[in-house]
Enzyme design. Structure first.
Site, short mmCIF file in Angstrom:
data_model
loop_
_atom_site.label_atom_id
_atom_site.label_comp_id
_atom_site.label_asym_id
_atom_site.label_seq_id
_atom_site.Cartn_x
_atom_site.Cartn_y
_atom_site.Cartn_z
N ASP A 53 0.79 -0.98 -0.03
CA ASP A 53 -0.13 0.00 0.18
C ASP A 53 0.93 1.38 -0.08
O ASP A 53 1.64 1.48 0.85
CB ASP A 53 -0.87 -0.04 1.22
CG ASP A 53 -1.79 1.20 1.33
OD1 ASP A 53 -2.71 1.31 0.30
OD2 ASP A 53 -1.71 2.19 2.03
N TYR A 58 3.10 9.94 0.54
CA TYR A 58 4.21 9.54 1.40
C TYR A 58 5.40 9.85 1.24
O TYR A 58 6.72 9.83 1.77
CB TYR A 58 4.11 7.94 1.63
CG TYR A 58 2.76 7.36 2.12
CD1 TYR A 58 1.94 8.40 2.71
CD2 TYR A 58 2.36 6.16 1.91
CE1 TYR A 58 0.56 7.97 3.00
CE2 TYR A 58 1.08 5.68 2.48
CZ TYR A 58 0.02 6.67 2.95
OH TYR A 58 -1.00 6.08 3.40
N LYS A 83 -2.42 6.26 -4.15
CA LYS A 83 -3.38 7.12 -3.98
C LYS A 83 -3.07 8.42 -4.68
O LYS A 83 -1.99 9.05 -4.60
CB LYS A 83 -3.53 7.43 -2.48
CG LYS A 83 -3.58 5.97 -1.60
CD LYS A 83 -3.76 6.21 -0.09
CE LYS A 83 -3.49 4.87 0.64
NZ LYS A 83 -2.17 4.68 1.06
N HIS A 115 -7.30 10.47 -1.34
CA HIS A 115 -6.32 9.97 -0.18
C HIS A 115 -7.34 10.58 1.04
O HIS A 115 -7.58 9.96 1.90
CB HIS A 115 -5.21 10.70 -0.33
CG HIS A 115 -4.01 10.05 0.55
ND1 HIS A 115 -2.90 9.96 0.60
CD2 HIS A 115 -4.37 9.67 1.91
CE1 HIS A 115 -2.32 9.65 1.61
NE2 HIS A 115 -3.00 9.16 2.31
N1 LIG Z 1 -5.56 6.35 3.37
C1 LIG Z 1 -5.11 6.86 4.64
O1 LIG Z 1 -5.36 8.01 4.77
C2 LIG Z 1 -4.05 6.52 5.33
C3 LIG Z 1 -3.77 6.87 6.61
C4 LIG Z 1 -2.93 6.37 7.58
C5 LIG Z 1 -2.29 4.99 7.21
N2 LIG Z 1 -2.56 4.49 5.98
C6 LIG Z 1 -1.83 3.20 5.45
O2 LIG Z 1 -2.23 2.33 6.41
C7 LIG Z 1 -1.02 1.92 6.84
C8 LIG Z 1 -0.58 1.42 8.26
O3 LIG Z 1 -1.08 2.47 9.18
P1 LIG Z 1 -0.06 3.32 10.09
O4 LIG Z 1 1.25 3.40 9.61
O5 LIG Z 1 -0.85 4.32 10.71
O6 LIG Z 1 -0.09 2.20 11.36
P2 LIG Z 1 -0.12 0.77 11.79
O7 LIG Z 1 0.20 -0.12 10.93
O8 LIG Z 1 -1.49 0.60 12.56
O9 LIG Z 1 1.23 0.77 12.97
C9 LIG Z 1 2.45 0.86 12.58
C10 LIG Z 1 3.44 1.00 14.07
O10 LIG Z 1 3.15 -0.17 14.56
C11 LIG Z 1 4.37 -0.86 14.76
N3 LIG Z 1 4.29 -2.26 14.54
C12 LIG Z 1 4.19 -2.92 13.25
N4 LIG Z 1 4.15 -4.30 13.55
C13 LIG Z 1 4.10 -4.53 14.90
C14 LIG Z 1 3.90 -5.74 15.67
N5 LIG Z 1 3.88 -6.90 15.17
N6 LIG Z 1 4.01 -5.50 17.06
C15 LIG Z 1 4.20 -4.13 17.58
N7 LIG Z 1 4.49 -3.11 16.76
C16 LIG Z 1 4.11 -3.15 15.54
C17 LIG Z 1 5.35 -0.23 13.58
O11 LIG Z 1 6.63 -0.20 14.06
P3 LIG Z 1 8.04 -0.64 13.00
O12 LIG Z 1 7.59 -0.13 11.58
O13 LIG Z 1 9.06 0.12 13.72
O14 LIG Z 1 7.90 -2.11 13.01
C18 LIG Z 1 4.67 1.20 13.65
O15 LIG Z 1 5.30 1.99 14.61
C19 LIG Z 1 0.00 2.93 6.44
O16 LIG Z 1 1.48 2.65 6.57
C20 LIG Z 1 -0.52 3.54 5.11
O17 LIG Z 1 0.12 2.54 4.01
C21 LIG Z 1 -3.42 5.00 5.02
#
Ligand SMILES: NC(=O)c1ccc[n+]([C@@H]2O[C@H](COP(=O)([O-])OP(=O)(O)OC[C@H]3O[C@@H](n4cnc5c(N)ncnc54)[C@H](OP(=O)(O)O)[C@@H]3O)[C@@H](O)[C@H]2O)c1
Length: 309
Positions: A53, A58, A83, A115
Site C-alpha cells: 500500500d 508518503y 493514492k 487520499h
Molecule cells: N488512506 C489514508 O489516509 C491512510 C492513513 C494512514 C495510514 N494509511 C496506510 O495504512 C498503513 C498502516 O497504518 P499506520 O502506518 O498508521 O499504522 P499501523 O500499521 O497501525 O502501525 C504501525 C506501527 O506499528 C508498529 N508495528 C508493526 N508491527 C508490529 C508488531 N507486530 N508489534 C508491535 N508493533 C508493530 C510499527 O513499528 P515498526 O515499523 O518500527 O516495526 C509502527 O510503529 C500506512 O502505512 C499506510 O500505508 C493510510
C-alpha cells in the site's frame, strides 16, 4: 456474532468488484523513514506478501519501487495500490503518472482517490498549501463527484486496473455513487478495535466495496496493542497482539494494511490466526467500553467528513 459480518478465517484473498483478487494483508508504507522502506518492501515480498500500500503523499514511492525490484517477483504476482493526493484531484492522471514513474511500474492494481476526500488548491509543489491564517487551502470550486468522473476516465487508460476511494464516510460514498458509472472497488479507512466502523463496513460490503483497514495496529504509539483484551487473546493463542487485531479485521472481511519496517514483525503480521466467535464478539464490542473509542488520524482539514463514529 450474527449482527457482525464475517469472512472465512485465514482467507488469503478477497475479490474486488472487478473480479480481481486482492491479498487480504498488505504492507503499509506511511512514515517508513528514508532508507528503511525499500528494505521493508523487499523483506515483505520475500516473506510472502504480495500486496503493498503506497501513496504519492508518503514521498517514498521511489524507494518502494527499489524494494519491489530487489525482491525479484514477477510484476503480475503483485498487488500495488497508490493514492491521489488532494492537489491532484483536478488532474489525477498527472498524479498517477508521477507515482508510476517513481514506483518503476506501468500500472497499479488499485488507485485510490481522495487520499482524503478534500481537493486542495494547486500552488507550485506544495503538498499542503495553507491560507494566510494557517488553515489548509481547500479548493472549494471542485467536488468529489467531479474527481470521481476523472478517475473513471483514468481507469479506461488501463494504468489503474481498479479504482477506489479513501477516507470516505457513508455520506461521501452516497454522493459519489449517485453520479458514478463505476462503483469504487475499495474504501480505505482508519479501522482497529478502538474504531471498528461497523456501520461503514456493512454499508461498503452491501455495495460491493471492499473495506480496507489503515492504522490497523493503532498507528505508531497507539493504545490498541496494549489493550488487556487484545493481549489476553494474544497470549491464549501464543501470538502477538498485532496478529490478533490483524486477524480480527481479516475475519470481518476487511483488507488489512499493517505497516512495519522491522523484518520479524513484517513476517509475523502476515500470519493470520483463527479467532473464536466469542473472541470476535468481544473485539467487535471493545470500543463500546467507556473511554476506548478513538479516531487516531485526524488531519486539520476544517471540514466535517461526516463519519459516524
Ligand atoms: N488512506 C489514508 O489516509 C491512510 C492513513 C494512514 C495510514 N494509511 C496506510 O495504512 C498503513 C498502516 O497504518 P499506520 O502506518 O498508521 O499504522 P499501523 O500499521 O497501525 O502501525 C504501525 C506501527 O506499528 C508498529 N508495528 C508493526 N508491527 C508490529 C508488531 N507486530 N508489534 C508491535 N508493533 C508493530 C510499527 O513499528 P515498526 O515499523 O518500527 O516495526 C509502527 O510503529 C500506512 O502505512 C499506510 O500505508 C493510510
Amino acid at each position: 456474532m450474527s449482527q457482525y459480518p464475517s469472512a472465512a478465517p485465514g482467507q488469503k484473498t478477497f475479490k474486488l468488484n472487478t473480479g480481481a483478487p486482492i491479498p487480504v494483508v498488505g504492507l503499509g508504507t506511511w512514515q517508513s523513514a528514508p532508507g528503511e522502506v525499500a528494505k521493508a518492501v523487499e523483506s515483505a515480498i520475500k516473506a510472502g506478501y504480495r500486496h503493498i500500500d503506497c501513496a504519492w503523499m508518503y514521498g517514498n514511492e521511489h524507494e518502494v519501487g527499489e524494494g519491489i525490484k530487489a525482491a525479484g517477483v514477477p510484476r503480475e504476482e503483485l498487488f500495488i495500490t497508490t493514492k491521489i493526493w488532494g492537489t491532484y484531484h483536478r488532474r489525477p492522471e498527472e498524479g498517477l503518472d508521477d507515482s508510476l514513474k517513481k514506483l518503476g511500474l506501468d500500472y497499479v492494481d488499485l488507485l485510490l482517490v481522495q487520499h482524503w476526500p478534500i481537493p486542495l488548491i494547486i500552488r507550485g509543489d506544495e503538498k499542503i498549501p495553507l491560507n494566510a491564517d494557517g488553515s489548509r487551502a481547500i479548493d472549494a470550486e471542485w467536488t468529489v463527484e467531479q474527481t470521481w468522473e476523472l478517475m473513471e476516465k483514468l481507469h479506461a487508460t488501463g494504468k489503474a486496473k481498479a479504482i477506489g476511494v479513501s477516507n470516505c464516510s457513508t455520506a461521501y460514498l452516497e454522493r459519489i455513487l449517485s453520479k458514478a458509472k463505476i462503483v469504487p472497488a475499495a474504501n480505505q479507512i482508519e479501522l482497529h478495535p478502538f474504531l471498528p466502523q461497523h456501520k461503514l463496513v456493512s454499508y461498503c460490503q452491501s455495495k460491493g466495496i471492499v473495506p480496507q483497514a489503515y492504522s490497523p495496529l493503532g498507528s505508531s504509539g497507539g493504545p490498541v496493542l496494549q489493550d488487556p483484551l487484545v493481549t489476553e487473546i494474544a497470549s491464549k493463542h501464543g501470538a502477538d497482539p498485532a496478529q490478533v487485531v490483524i486477524s480480527w479485521a481479516a475475519q470481518r472481511g476487511v483488507v488489512v494494511l499493517p505497516k512495519s519496517v522491522t523484518p520479524s514483525r513484517i513476517a509475523t503480521n502476515a500470519k493470520l490466526i483463527t479467532l473464536s466467535d466469542d473472541e470476535m464478539l468481544k473485539l467487535n464490542e471493545l470500543s463500546q467500553q467507556p473511554g476506548k473509542a478513538v479516531r487516531l488520524i485526524q488531519p486539520a482539514w476544517g471540514v466535517d467528513l461526516q463519519f459516524d463514529n
